[in-house]
Design a protein around this motif. Structure first.
Motif, PDB file in Angstrom:
ATOM      1  N   ASP A 143       9.512  19.374 -19.831  1.00  0.00           N
ATOM      2  CA  ASP A 143       8.392  20.253 -19.445  1.00  0.00           C
ATOM      3  C   ASP A 143       8.819  21.551 -18.778  1.00  0.00           C
ATOM      4  O   ASP A 143       8.009  22.190 -18.101  1.00  0.00           O
ATOM      5  N   ILE A 144      10.080  21.957 -18.965  1.00  0.00           N
ATOM      6  CA  ILE A 144      10.582  23.186 -18.343  1.00  0.00           C
ATOM      7  C   ILE A 144       9.638  24.371 -18.574  1.00  0.00           C
ATOM      8  O   ILE A 144       9.257  25.073 -17.642  1.00  0.00           O
ATOM      9  N   LYS A 145       9.239  24.569 -19.829  1.00  0.00           N
ATOM     10  CA  LYS A 145       8.404  25.732 -20.179  1.00  0.00           C
ATOM     11  C   LYS A 145       7.011  25.613 -19.563  1.00  0.00           C
ATOM     12  O   LYS A 145       6.495  26.572 -18.971  1.00  0.00           O
ATOM     13  N   LYS A 146       6.399  24.444 -19.713  1.00  0.00           N
ATOM     14  CA  LYS A 146       5.043  24.237 -19.183  1.00  0.00           C
ATOM     15  C   LYS A 146       5.013  24.438 -17.666  1.00  0.00           C
ATOM     16  O   LYS A 146       4.105  25.088 -17.128  1.00  0.00           O
ATOM     17  N   ASP A 147       6.016  23.892 -16.974  1.00  0.00           N
ATOM     18  CA  ASP A 147       6.074  24.037 -15.517  1.00  0.00           C
ATOM     19  C   ASP A 147       6.336  25.483 -15.110  1.00  0.00           C
ATOM     20  O   ASP A 147       5.750  25.979 -14.138  1.00  0.00           O
ATOM     21  N   ALA A 148       7.208  26.168 -15.858  1.00  0.00           N
ATOM     22  CA  ALA A 148       7.494  27.574 -15.561  1.00  0.00           C
ATOM     23  C   ALA A 148       6.230  28.422 -15.706  1.00  0.00           C
ATOM     24  O   ALA A 148       5.989  29.344 -14.907  1.00  0.00           O
ATOM     25  N   ASP A 149       5.404  28.085 -16.703  1.00  0.00           N
ATOM     26  CA  ASP A 149       4.142  28.807 -16.897  1.00  0.00           C
ATOM     27  C   ASP A 149       3.200  28.622 -15.704  1.00  0.00           C
ATOM     28  O   ASP A 149       2.335  29.468 -15.447  1.00  0.00           O
ATOM     29  N   LEU A 150       3.389  27.523 -14.970  1.00  0.00           N
ATOM     30  CA  LEU A 150       2.592  27.264 -13.766  1.00  0.00           C
ATOM     31  C   LEU A 150       3.298  27.767 -12.502  1.00  0.00           C
ATOM     32  O   LEU A 150       2.828  27.529 -11.386  1.00  0.00           O
ATOM     33  N   GLY A 151       4.448  28.434 -12.704  1.00  0.00           N
ATOM     34  CA  GLY A 151       5.191  28.963 -11.567  1.00  0.00           C
ATOM     35  C   GLY A 151       6.064  27.948 -10.867  1.00  0.00           C
ATOM     36  O   GLY A 151       6.530  28.176  -9.747  1.00  0.00           O
ATOM     37  N   ARG A 152       6.308  26.810 -11.530  1.00  0.00           N
ATOM     38  CA  ARG A 152       7.112  25.744 -10.915  1.00  0.00           C
ATOM     39  C   ARG A 152       8.489  25.659 -11.584  1.00  0.00           C
ATOM     40  O   ARG A 152       8.589  25.629 -12.808  1.00  0.00           O
ATOM     41  N   VAL A 153       9.506  25.592 -10.758  1.00  0.00           N
ATOM     42  CA  VAL A 153      10.879  25.407 -11.249  1.00  0.00           C
ATOM     43  C   VAL A 153      11.454  24.195 -10.525  1.00  0.00           C
ATOM     44  O   VAL A 153      11.742  24.253  -9.332  1.00  0.00           O
ATOM     45  N   TYR A 154      11.593  23.099 -11.251  1.00  0.00           N
ATOM     46  CA  TYR A 154      12.067  21.860 -10.623  1.00  0.00           C
ATOM     47  C   TYR A 154      13.583  21.730 -10.647  1.00  0.00           C
ATOM     48  O   TYR A 154      14.142  20.976  -9.847  1.00  0.00           O
ATOM     49  N   LEU A 155      14.268  22.407 -11.559  1.00  0.00           N
ATOM     50  CA  LEU A 155      15.722  22.279 -11.616  1.00  0.00           C
ATOM     51  C   LEU A 155      16.329  22.724 -10.286  1.00  0.00           C
ATOM     52  O   LEU A 155      15.951  23.770  -9.755  1.00  0.00           O
ATOM     53  N   LEU A 179       0.810  -1.220   0.000  1.00  0.00           N
ATOM     54  CA  LEU A 179       0.000   0.000   0.000  1.00  0.00           C
ATOM     55  C   LEU A 179       0.844   1.272   0.000  1.00  0.00           C
ATOM     56  O   LEU A 179       0.409   2.308  -0.510  1.00  0.00           O
ATOM     57  N   GLU A 180       2.039   1.200   0.577  1.00  0.00           N
ATOM     58  CA  GLU A 180       2.838   2.411   0.783  1.00  0.00           C
ATOM     59  C   GLU A 180       3.047   3.245  -0.482  1.00  0.00           C
ATOM     60  O   GLU A 180       2.927   4.480  -0.432  1.00  0.00           O
ATOM     61  N   PRO A 181       3.373   2.628  -1.636  1.00  0.00           N
ATOM     62  CA  PRO A 181       3.592   3.455  -2.826  1.00  0.00           C
ATOM     63  C   PRO A 181       2.389   4.316  -3.209  1.00  0.00           C
ATOM     64  O   PRO A 181       2.562   5.432  -3.708  1.00  0.00           O
ATOM     65  N   PHE A 182       1.184   3.822  -2.973  1.00  0.00           N
ATOM     66  CA  PHE A 182      -0.015   4.586  -3.328  1.00  0.00           C
ATOM     67  C   PHE A 182      -0.137   5.838  -2.457  1.00  0.00           C
ATOM     68  O   PHE A 182      -0.454   6.925  -2.960  1.00  0.00           O
ATOM     69  N   PHE A 183       0.133   5.688  -1.170  1.00  0.00           N
ATOM     70  CA  PHE A 183       0.058   6.835  -0.268  1.00  0.00           C
ATOM     71  C   PHE A 183       1.241   7.780  -0.466  1.00  0.00           C
ATOM     72  O   PHE A 183       1.104   8.995  -0.330  1.00  0.00           O
ATOM     73  N   GLU A 184       2.401   7.216  -0.829  1.00  0.00           N
ATOM     74  CA  GLU A 184       3.557   8.054  -1.124  1.00  0.00           C
ATOM     75  C   GLU A 184       3.317   8.907  -2.369  1.00  0.00           C
ATOM     76  O   GLU A 184       3.755  10.054  -2.440  1.00  0.00           O
ATOM     77  N   LEU A 185       2.615   8.347  -3.351  1.00  0.00           N
ATOM     78  CA  LEU A 185       2.276   9.117  -4.551  1.00  0.00           C
ATOM     79  C   LEU A 185       1.439  10.342  -4.178  1.00  0.00           C
ATOM     80  O   LEU A 185       1.688  11.450  -4.663  1.00  0.00           O
ATOM     81  N   ILE A 186       0.473  10.150  -3.297  1.00  0.00           N
ATOM     82  CA  ILE A 186      -0.362  11.275  -2.849  1.00  0.00           C
ATOM     83  C   ILE A 186       0.501  12.300  -2.114  1.00  0.00           C
ATOM     84  O   ILE A 186       0.339  13.515  -2.301  1.00  0.00           O
ATOM     85  N   ARG A 187       1.455  11.847  -1.305  1.00  0.00           N
ATOM     86  CA  ARG A 187       2.373  12.775  -0.622  1.00  0.00           C
ATOM     87  C   ARG A 187       3.193  13.558  -1.643  1.00  0.00           C
ATOM     88  O   ARG A 187       3.510  14.735  -1.436  1.00  0.00           O
ATOM     89  N   GLY A 188       3.574  12.900  -2.734  1.00  0.00           N
ATOM     90  CA  GLY A 188       4.314  13.587  -3.791  1.00  0.00           C
ATOM     91  C   GLY A 188       3.491  14.701  -4.414  1.00  0.00           C
ATOM     92  O   GLY A 188       4.013  15.782  -4.699  1.00  0.00           O
ATOM     93  N   MET A 189       2.210  14.443  -4.616  1.00  0.00           N
ATOM     94  CA  MET A 189       1.327  15.480  -5.156  1.00  0.00           C
ATOM     95  C   MET A 189       1.186  16.639  -4.158  1.00  0.00           C
ATOM     96  O   MET A 189       1.115  17.808  -4.556  1.00  0.00           O
ATOM     97  N   GLU A 190       1.171  16.329  -2.878  1.00  0.00           N
ATOM     98  CA  GLU A 190       1.115  17.383  -1.858  1.00  0.00           C
ATOM     99  C   GLU A 190       2.359  18.263  -1.919  1.00  0.00           C
ATOM    100  O   GLU A 190       2.292  19.466  -1.674  1.00  0.00           O
ATOM    101  N   MET A 191       3.504  17.645  -2.269  1.00  0.00           N
ATOM    102  CA  MET A 191       4.739  18.426  -2.387  1.00  0.00           C
ATOM    103  C   MET A 191       4.599  19.509  -3.450  1.00  0.00           C
ATOM    104  O   MET A 191       5.179  20.587  -3.321  1.00  0.00           O
ATOM    105  N   ASP A 192       3.814  19.224  -4.509  1.00  0.00           N
ATOM    106  CA  ASP A 192       3.605  20.225  -5.550  1.00  0.00           C
ATOM    107  C   ASP A 192       2.834  21.435  -5.028  1.00  0.00           C
ATOM    108  O   ASP A 192       2.920  22.519  -5.602  1.00  0.00           O
ATOM    109  N   LEU A 193       2.072  21.237  -3.960  1.00  0.00           N
ATOM    110  CA  LEU A 193       1.363  22.350  -3.344  1.00  0.00           C
ATOM    111  C   LEU A 193       2.226  23.061  -2.307  1.00  0.00           C
ATOM    112  O   LEU A 193       2.108  24.270  -2.107  1.00  0.00           O
ATOM    113  N   GLN A 194       3.110  22.296  -1.676  1.00  0.00           N
ATOM    114  CA  GLN A 194       3.896  22.846  -0.560  1.00  0.00           C
ATOM    115  C   GLN A 194       5.132  23.600  -1.021  1.00  0.00           C
ATOM    116  O   GLN A 194       5.563  24.559  -0.384  1.00  0.00           O
ATOM    117  N   ARG A 195       5.700  23.173  -2.123  1.00  0.00           N
ATOM    118  CA  ARG A 195       6.943  23.809  -2.573  1.00  0.00           C
ATOM    119  C   ARG A 195       7.027  23.815  -4.093  1.00  0.00           C
ATOM    120  O   ARG A 195       6.669  22.843  -4.748  1.00  0.00           O
TER     121      ARG A 195
END
Length: 280
Positions: free
Chosen positions: A163-175, A93-109
């Protein structure tokens, strides 16, 4: 629900759909269900223009419904089907809940200081999917888990470069920010789409990291488990082709739509399937 899961995978035109279309019907249906869960989880974060608080609430409810689905009590038919798949293939089960935590990271940082920070994110949103998949594929050696983890990291890093450009348009910089400093390329540069030699050098640096992760993954896959992992290997080959295309176009992601087309994905998947069907 099986047909709905298939349609979600097919509509996305994802590499996932092409790589897993040659599995036997039972495994293919299971993979379509897992993909539909992953896509639905991702859509909570990426679709629409809702405030982050609303998305948090949706993720929290999604997690609660996922917990209910293990007993078949979710109000979502997709999650109840997933609960059956989890039991059928004995998926942790852990990977499924970890995936949701990963999505939360997109909101947190929206920024990552170091590559190690980014790796945690990549693990949660991509390696977890690999850990789900290998239980459906079937494997004999524990090292195959390391294959799935490293392959997930490589795939997600390649996605980030595309997806550098697409993410930047959403205000996200993953590099990683310290890598950007190293190559004298600023956050303002990325948000304004500045394409120069510094950017190319930075992207090549990250692409080399992805190559190492692909190599590490390959080293962890035991010969005995290669036939059952043909779908994962197809994904790997599709993303390696994407990485090669990014390199050949000098990472000009601000001005070009660099991708692997449907025909190429289908051909790669069929070729890998044929290799493992005929050779092993």
């Amino acid at each position: 629900m099986g047909n709905q899961s298939k349609q979600i995978a097919k509509r996305s035109q994802s590499s996932f759909y092409y790589a897993f279309s040659l599995l036997n019907p039972v495994k293919r249906d299971a993979m379509n269900t897992v993909y539909a869960f992953c896509k639905s989880t991702d859509d909570i974060i990426d679709e629409g223009y809702e405030p982050d608080e609303v998305r948090y609430d949706k993720l929290r409810k999604w997690r609660i419904e996922l917990e209910k689905s293990i007993k078949g009590n979710s109000e979502y038919q997709l999650l109840n089907k997933l609960g059956l798949i989890i039991k059928q293939f004995n998926i942790p089960l852990e990977p499924f809940f970890e995936l949701i935590r990963g999505m939360e990271m997109d909101l947190q940082r929206k920024r990552y200081l170091t590559f190690d920070d980014l790796k945690e994110y990549c693990y949660r949103v991509a390696s977890t999917v690999g850990l789900m998949c290998i239980e459906i594929f079937g494997y004999k050696n524990k090292s195959t888990r390391e294959y799935a983890i490293n392959l997930g990291l490589a795939l997600q890093l390649t996605n980030i470069l595309r997806d550098i450009k697409k993410d930047a348009d959403l205000g996200r910089v993953y590099l990683p920010q310290n890598d950007m400093v190293k190559f004298n390329y600023s956050e303002h540069d990325i948000l304004t789409g500045k394409y120069n030699q510094n950017f190319i050098s930075l992207m090549q640096y990250e692409a080399n990291r992805a190559k190492i992760l692909f190599q590490t993954a390959d080293a962890k896959l035991d010969f005995e488990d290669k036939p059952s992992m043909f779908a994962a290997r197809a994904m790997e080959h599709i993303y390696k082709k994407l990485l090669n295309k990014l390199e050949s176009q000098n990472f000009d992601v601000f001005n070009k739509n660099i991708n692997v087309n449907k025909l190429e994905k289908a051909a790669i998947s069929l070729g890998v399937w044929a290799k493992y069907s005929l050779v092993y």
